[in-house]
Design a protein around this motif. Sequence first.
Motif, PDB file in Angstrom:
ATOM      1  N   LYS A 128       0.814  -1.216   0.000  1.00  0.00           N
ATOM      2  CA  LYS A 128       0.000   0.000   0.000  1.00  0.00           C
ATOM      3  C   LYS A 128       0.846   1.263   0.000  1.00  0.00           C
ATOM      4  N   ILE A 129       1.949   1.280   0.778  1.00  0.00           N
ATOM      5  CA  ILE A 129       2.859   2.419   0.758  1.00  0.00           C
ATOM      6  C   ILE A 129       4.260   1.944   1.135  1.00  0.00           C
ATOM      7  N   PHE A 130       5.211   2.197   0.252  1.00  0.00           N
ATOM      8  CA  PHE A 130       6.619   1.907   0.481  1.00  0.00           C
ATOM      9  C   PHE A 130       7.322   3.251   0.467  1.00  0.00           C
ATOM     10  N   SER A 131       7.592   3.810   1.654  1.00  0.00           N
ATOM     11  CA  SER A 131       8.007   5.205   1.748  1.00  0.00           C
ATOM     12  C   SER A 131       9.290   5.358   2.555  1.00  0.00           C
ATOM     13  N   ASN A 132      10.194   6.213   2.066  1.00  0.00           N
ATOM     14  CA  ASN A 132      11.464   6.463   2.740  1.00  0.00           C
ATOM     15  C   ASN A 132      12.157   5.152   3.099  1.00  0.00           C
ATOM     16  N   SER A 133      12.232   4.267   2.131  1.00  0.00           N
ATOM     17  CA  SER A 133      12.747   2.924   2.384  1.00  0.00           C
ATOM     18  C   SER A 133      13.648   2.469   1.250  1.00  0.00           C
ATOM     19  N   VAL A 134      14.389   1.397   1.516  1.00  0.00           N
ATOM     20  CA  VAL A 134      15.290   0.805   0.527  1.00  0.00           C
ATOM     21  C   VAL A 134      15.000  -0.685   0.440  1.00  0.00           C
ATOM     22  N   ALA A 135      14.814  -1.173  -0.772  1.00  0.00           N
ATOM     23  CA  ALA A 135      14.671  -2.611  -1.007  1.00  0.00           C
ATOM     24  C   ALA A 135      15.915  -3.085  -1.746  1.00  0.00           C
ATOM     25  N   CYS A 136      16.719  -3.921  -1.099  1.00  0.00           N
ATOM     26  CA  CYS A 136      17.979  -4.378  -1.689  1.00  0.00           C
ATOM     27  C   CYS A 136      17.766  -5.563  -2.621  1.00  0.00           C
ATOM     28  N   ASP A 137      18.815  -5.915  -3.350  1.00  0.00           N
ATOM     29  CA  ASP A 137      18.731  -6.985  -4.344  1.00  0.00           C
ATOM     30  C   ASP A 137      18.149  -8.266  -3.752  1.00  0.00           C
ATOM     31  N   GLY A 138      17.211  -8.843  -4.486  1.00  0.00           N
ATOM     32  CA  GLY A 138      16.653 -10.129  -4.100  1.00  0.00           C
ATOM     33  C   GLY A 138      15.631 -10.087  -2.995  1.00  0.00           C
ATOM     34  N   ALA A 139      15.317  -8.891  -2.484  1.00  0.00           N
ATOM     35  CA  ALA A 139      14.306  -8.787  -1.431  1.00  0.00           C
ATOM     36  C   ALA A 139      12.914  -8.947  -2.026  1.00  0.00           C
ATOM     37  N   LEU A 140      12.002  -9.493  -1.220  1.00  0.00           N
ATOM     38  CA  LEU A 140      10.601  -9.619  -1.614  1.00  0.00           C
ATOM     39  C   LEU A 140       9.737  -8.936  -0.569  1.00  0.00           C
ATOM     40  N   ILE A 141       8.952  -7.952  -1.011  1.00  0.00           N
ATOM     41  CA  ILE A 141       7.988  -7.284  -0.140  1.00  0.00           C
ATOM     42  C   ILE A 141       6.621  -7.533  -0.756  1.00  0.00           C
ATOM     43  N   PHE A 142       5.828  -8.376  -0.127  1.00  0.00           N
ATOM     44  CA  PHE A 142       4.572  -8.846  -0.719  1.00  0.00           C
ATOM     45  C   PHE A 142       3.404  -8.677   0.251  1.00  0.00           C
ATOM     46  N   ASN A 143       2.306  -8.144  -0.251  1.00  0.00           N
ATOM     47  CA  ASN A 143       1.074  -8.035   0.518  1.00  0.00           C
ATOM     48  C   ASN A 143       1.322  -7.369   1.875  1.00  0.00           C
ATOM     49  N   ALA A 144       1.835  -6.150   1.801  1.00  0.00           N
ATOM     50  CA  ALA A 144       2.155  -5.406   3.026  1.00  0.00           C
ATOM     51  C   ALA A 144       1.372  -4.104   3.060  1.00  0.00           C
ATOM     52  N   GLY A 145       1.107  -3.626   4.275  1.00  0.00           N
ATOM     53  CA  GLY A 145       0.411  -2.355   4.433  1.00  0.00           C
ATOM     54  C   GLY A 145       1.363  -1.199   4.232  1.00  0.00           C
ATOM     55  N   SER A 146       2.051  -0.772   5.300  1.00  0.00           N
ATOM     56  CA  SER A 146       2.962   0.367   5.190  1.00  0.00           C
ATOM     57  C   SER A 146       4.381  -0.028   5.584  1.00  0.00           C
ATOM     58  N   ILE A 147       5.331   0.305   4.707  1.00  0.00           N
ATOM     59  CA  ILE A 147       6.760   0.185   4.983  1.00  0.00           C
ATOM     60  C   ILE A 147       7.273   1.621   4.993  1.00  0.00           C
ATOM     61  N   THR A 148       7.623   2.154   6.162  1.00  0.00           N
ATOM     62  CA  THR A 148       7.887   3.587   6.270  1.00  0.00           C
ATOM     63  C   THR A 148       9.080   3.884   7.177  1.00  0.00           C
ATOM     64  N   CYS A 149       9.526   5.134   7.118  1.00  0.00           N
ATOM     65  CA  CYS A 149      10.537   5.638   8.037  1.00  0.00           C
ATOM     66  C   CYS A 149      10.322   7.135   8.199  1.00  0.00           C
ATOM     67  N   ASP A 150      10.247   7.591   9.461  1.00  0.00           N
ATOM     68  CA  ASP A 150      10.066   9.021   9.704  1.00  0.00           C
ATOM     69  C   ASP A 150      10.998   9.530  10.798  1.00  0.00           C
ATOM     70  N   LYS A 151      12.125   8.810  11.022  1.00  0.00           N
ATOM     71  CA  LYS A 151      13.063   9.236  12.057  1.00  0.00           C
ATOM     72  C   LYS A 151      14.447   8.716  11.718  1.00  0.00           C
ATOM     73  N   GLU A 152      15.467   9.279  12.356  1.00  0.00           N
ATOM     74  CA  GLU A 152      16.834   8.817  12.163  1.00  0.00           C
ATOM     75  C   GLU A 152      17.024   7.498  12.892  1.00  0.00           C
ATOM     76  N   MET A 153      17.768   6.591  12.243  1.00  0.00           N
ATOM     77  CA  MET A 153      17.902   5.243  12.772  1.00  0.00           C
ATOM     78  C   MET A 153      19.238   4.985  13.466  1.00  0.00           C
ATOM     79  N   SER A 154      20.010   6.014  13.768  1.00  0.00           N
ATOM     80  CA  SER A 154      21.327   5.795  14.362  1.00  0.00           C
ATOM     81  C   SER A 154      21.257   5.443  15.840  1.00  0.00           C
ATOM     82  N   LYS A 155      20.111   5.651  16.482  1.00  0.00           N
ATOM     83  CA  LYS A 155      19.970   5.383  17.911  1.00  0.00           C
ATOM     84  C   LYS A 155      18.695   4.583  18.172  1.00  0.00           C
ATOM     85  N   ILE A 156      18.828   3.525  18.957  1.00  0.00           N
ATOM     86  CA  ILE A 156      17.672   2.733  19.371  1.00  0.00           C
ATOM     87  C   ILE A 156      17.682   2.632  20.889  1.00  0.00           C
TER      88      ILE A 156
END
Length: 422
Positions: free
Chosen positions: A87-115
Amino acid sequence: MLKRPLMQKEIDALKAAGNTCDKWNNIRVAQDFTTKNIVNSKFTGKIKLHGFSGKAIAYKGIEFQTGIYNSWVNESVVEDACIYGVKIFSNSVACDGALIFNAGSITCDKEMSKIEIGTEMGHRVLKRQFSENERTVIGRGARVCNISSLENSHLGDSVCIENGALVRDSILENNSAVVDNAIVKSSFIGSFSHIGEAEVSYSLVGPLVQIHHHSLLISALWAEGRGNVGYGANVGSNHTGRMPDQEIVPGLGMFFGLGCCIKFPANFSEAPFTMIATGVICEPMRLKFPFSLITKDEVIPGWVYSKNIYGIYRSIYKWDKRSGTNDNINLLYSKQVLDCVAYACKTLKGTKISEATIEAYELYVEDCAYYKKHKKFNPSIISRIEKNLERDCKRGQEVFDDYMEFHPKDQEFLDYLHDHSS
């Protein structure tokens, strides 16, 4: 390199295939880009498309071709991957050979350097620097299928997220899996770990951990991993009536039994290969005795090595098999575990603790010395494991007349033992 815009004939071909874009000039493609395998999709924002070879990606007996089908892609990078029905693939990266199937939202709205891990108050921070710091990344050969949401996360190569799982603000290392309605939030999941029908939050989970069946793990710092959280285990009592400000540090190879409840704070880092028995309510503690069994009534140091050596070596066999390595035995016989055993022996000698406990630790030291000298298992280990198996078989036959017909010996495991003992 992705440096050229689409040519007019490519734009016309994409439109003819049912695709739309808010601004075609925002799409950058490789020099050899072709419009094949991009169908009925919407593009918004700045997009980078590496081009699609159409190679097959297998999933549950079905072959998908790399491309973008019936999806919305926004501000993203797509390599030779397959995005199908997203439905929405936003601010994201799909690398070689990846499969994204039947998904709602794949998103990013923040910096990922800290968890944030450990306490839910954000007192500990795991820092990781990524080349794509502000994008959700789906690694090479990963599978993200039949889910509603994936947010602010980095997935390593060959990661699997499927069947209603939810992942948010997390890092999943290569070959890990989150499946069957499991929830992972603000956590680091090590390679070859598997989480199904469980919840993990604010935790650092090392490699080769199995967490299943409606169990809960919160605020755990389990860097060494290689353990198990059983059905209904509540490893999440981090509230003290005020704030969720408590943590747990499980030890290497720790086993949380069915329906146990672990009260925080708890530190088992100096008690590797410890087991919590079924249904135990474990009070806050710092345990320094390895191979312990914690029951409702007592802590029995050394019990796991003396009475459940089969479980220890079968775990090592499974870790090797899952990871494709042959070195997990070195963790059992590491200096860290040996030092813990030495401390336990020194502390317990002269106390009322049973002589069998000291004998269990001395047996471990003997096995460790034999392995370090000969680079193979002490031959007596096989006979001890076989005694464990005989005990299990005897108990099973007392309960089920046909037990042996449906519970044959694990010959592959026995062959593994013999290979490492000869």
